[in-house]
Write an enzyme that holds these catalytic residues in place. Structure first.
Site, PDB file in Angstrom:
ATOM      1  N   ARG A  64      10.029   4.171  33.999  1.00 38.63           N
ATOM      2  CA  ARG A  64      11.449   3.967  34.281  1.00 38.63           C
ATOM      3  C   ARG A  64      12.102   5.313  34.540  1.00 38.63           C
ATOM      4  O   ARG A  64      11.477   6.360  34.393  1.00 38.63           O
ATOM      5  CB  ARG A  64      12.127   3.270  33.089  1.00 38.63           C
ATOM      6  N   GLY A  65      13.387   5.252  34.920  1.00 41.58           N
ATOM      7  CA  GLY A  65      14.119   6.473  35.230  1.00 41.58           C
ATOM      8  C   GLY A  65      14.076   6.729  36.719  1.00 41.58           C
ATOM      9  O   GLY A  65      13.005   6.723  37.339  1.00 41.58           O
ATOM     10  N   ASP A 253      21.169   6.344  38.293  1.00 37.27           N
ATOM     11  CA  ASP A 253      20.165   5.574  39.018  1.00 37.27           C
ATOM     12  C   ASP A 253      20.519   5.421  40.488  1.00 37.27           C
ATOM     13  O   ASP A 253      19.642   5.201  41.318  1.00 37.27           O
ATOM     14  CB  ASP A 253      20.002   4.203  38.370  1.00 37.27           C
ATOM     15  N   LYS A 264      22.787   3.648  33.263  1.00 35.40           N
ATOM     16  CA  LYS A 264      22.521   2.651  32.236  1.00 35.40           C
ATOM     17  C   LYS A 264      23.819   2.091  31.664  1.00 35.40           C
ATOM     18  O   LYS A 264      24.766   2.824  31.398  1.00 35.40           O
ATOM     19  CB  LYS A 264      21.687   3.279  31.121  1.00 35.40           C
TER      20      LYS A 264
END
Length: 383
Positions: A64-65, A253, A264
């Site tokens: 993720r990220g 993101d 987030k």
């Protein structure tokens, strides 16, 4: 879909277990991930031998990220090419695995374009696969270099806004080496401040519902010997009110052309709190996260996650055979509906600065971001 697990050594450190790597064992090339769903309980590598396995790893947040997803997408295309699978089908599946993270589609496109270009120039599929892998490796290296430059620029901005050092920084979610080819985005700035002796305290939001702050940021902070304190997301207001926060540092993101920032879920409330309490709210992200094709925040597609992530408490654990989806401890009555967006969007007027590897936009405007993107294209036409 092929998907195995390999236990890492007990004495490993984060710098010794990269978040992602390409490997070529005798049985064929693979993409190896540090499975982030198993942290901090154990450091376990997850081995993906095809694109569907990598898609599942992306959707389950094993990897993720934003920056790391771009790298994963590129390696996924290279993996499909090297193993003789349908590259276009793999690219489509990978690019759609998490719609909000623009880096994922960008990384996929970069490797796919290299593959197609080699075929168009008369190369065979083997040379085309090598071109896709070279593109993925180049993206990986570029992201590591960008991480270093963002850390330097971010620390310089902190010192400018908060002269005297002793920074008390609040962060949300995870933005360190676990999301990057290098040491991260926002976390890398805090780490640079720590190494320079100018970080007094890192405040770590738990980041509900999946606790990326508690499980991952605290893990990275502890491994780096940083002074940090964990708090529940809804305790941030009292922390601001007590005057204990000097700056907020978050990653992103997707950043729209007008400077709206998708990060987030829980980031937007921090921006509102920061504005009310006159605290700088700083976004740190590579220019690959800026999407000129997305005009504004309203145009950002926000991923909706499964409701069980909210109605159950999940903990890192070894997957049990036959366990149902979720597999956590229920904290709500059976049948409860849950609202679970993965991200929220912060408007540019609430963002003090966006720090990138090529420079800092402050105030945050469409013109400032366009200038940074143009500067990046002059340096690296492949972006």
């Amino acid at each position: 879909m092929a998907d195995q697990y390999a236990q890492s050594g007990e004495d490993s450190r984060p710098t010794e277990i990269p978040a992602i790597r390409w490997d070529e064992p005798p049985e064929g090339p693979v993409v190896v991930l540090l499975d982030q769903t198993r942290l901090p309980a154990e450091e376990v590598e997850r081995v993906c031998t095809d694109a569907p396995a990598l898609v599942e790893a992306i959707r389950s947040l094993a990897v993720r990220g934003a920056p790391l997803l771009g790298i994963a997408g590129a390696y996924g295309v290279a993996l499909a090419a090297a193993r003789g699978f349908d590259v276009d089908a793999a690219a489509q599946a990978l690019a759609g695995a998490r719609p909000t993270a623009v880096n994922l589609a960008l990384g996929v496109d970069r490797a796919q374009s290299a593959y197609r270009a080699e075929l168009a120039n008369g190369g065979d599929v083997e040379r085309a696969a090598a071109a896709a892998l070279a593109a993925a490796r180049a993206l990986h290296e570029e992201d590591a270099e960008a991480s270093t430059r963002m850390a330097e620029r971010g620390l310089a901005l902190l010192d400018e806004l908060l002269p005297g050092g002793g920074h008390r920084v609040l962060t949300h979610c995870n933005s360190g080496a676990l999301v990057s080819g290098g040491e991260g985005t926002a976390f890398a700035v805090a780490l640079a401040a720590h190494r320079a002796g100018r970080l007094r305290r890192l405040w770590v939001d738990e980041t509900r519902p999946l606790l990326q702050g508690a499980r991952l940021t605290a893990y990275e902070a502890a491994r780096n010997g940083m002074a940090y304190t964990l708090l529940t997301d809804n305790a941030a207001g009292s922390l601001f009110a007590a005057g204990e926060v000097d700056a907020v540092l978050i990653g992103a993101d997707r950043i729209a052309a007008d400077g709206s920032v998708a990060n987030k879920v829980g980031s937007y409330p921090l921006a509102v709190l920061a504005r009310y309490h006159h605290v700088p709210f700083i976004v740190v992200a590579p220019l690959t996260t800026v999407d000129p094709k997305t005009p504004d925040g309203a145009s950002i597609e926000v991923e909706q996650r499964p409701g069980f992530e909210v109605t159950e408490v999940l903990a890192p654990q070894v997957p049990l055979a036959g366990a149902e989806a979720g597999g956590g401890i229920p904290v709500a009555p059976l049948g409860t509906q849950a609202y679970n967006p993965a991200f929220d969007v912060t408007p540019p007027e609430l963002v003090t600065a966006i720090v990138t590897e090529e420079g800092t936009a402050s105030p945050v405007t469409a013109e400032a971001l366009a200038e940074l993107c143009a500067r990046s294209r002059q340096v690296s036409p492949t972006l």
